[in-house]
Enzyme design. Sequence first.
Site, PDB file in Angstrom:
ATOM      1  N   ASN A  10       6.794  43.884  16.849  1.00  0.00           N
ATOM      2  CA  ASN A  10       5.716  43.109  17.457  1.00  0.00           C
ATOM      3  C   ASN A  10       6.069  42.603  18.847  1.00  0.00           C
ATOM      4  OD1 ASN A  10       3.603  42.894  15.284  1.00  0.00           O
ATOM      5  ND2 ASN A  10       5.347  42.101  14.148  1.00  0.00           N
ATOM      6  N   ASP A  93       8.520  48.598   8.986  1.00  0.00           N
ATOM      7  CA  ASP A  93       9.785  47.867   8.912  1.00  0.00           C
ATOM      8  C   ASP A  93      10.155  47.532   7.474  1.00  0.00           C
ATOM      9  OD1 ASP A  93       7.556  46.202   8.831  1.00  0.00           O
ATOM     10  OD2 ASP A  93       8.546  44.525   9.830  1.00  0.00           O
TER      11      ASP A  93
END
Length: 239
Positions: A10, A93
């Site tokens: 992010n 992830d």
Amino acid sequence: MRSIAIDIGNTGTKYGLFEGDALVQQGYFPDKNQLPEALQSQTFDNAIVASVAENPHTILQGLSVSGKLVQLAAQTALPVGNLYKTPQTLGADRKAAAAGAAYFFPGRNCLVLDAGTCITHDFIDSEGNYHGGGISPGLNMKFKALHTFTERLPLVQRIENDFTLTGQTTQESILSGVLAGSVFELNGLIAAYMQKAPRLVVILCGGDAEFFESTLKGRIFAIPELVLIGLHRILVYNV
């Protein structure tokens, strides 16, 4: 065999270079849309790219790969069983962390705590099946939320290991609320999973792992490169 694993998060991008199964180099760059020039000038035998954000089209274009190039997606085969009810929504992830945990601790129940932009926890059983977990705001997200959604609370931007439990200023109170609250949250999760799963291994990774490593109770295995190694295990599984 020379491979690269790229993890687009992010707030930035991490990469790991592998010679065989060994992670020989890793790095970070803030631009999520452009591969660094030093990596563009290299050719890799195999590569894997995972993104929790946008489509990594530009980074994929910048890679020179002579063999297999894997873009981690919902249909990508995993070296762990996936029991998640909506696999198409599972973050890259979290998949990689599960693969990494099963690789490091085969035959053990594993709880992965990934303390990054968000704090995620993920459970992998002793038979190598990924069950799911939880997602909550990370430390900096909590600090920003307190500042953004109130009129007068200041923005706190530092993490202190020796924070005061009983804050006597507004800043100390924010530090205590966010940091102590997050530590209690994770200690509570660990205790709950220890009752659920015998011989549980707790693995810690993510950008704020250093803070939690020094504040959580019990034996914790800190593996900062867990996601990169997990991505590489997924790549090896698909070559």
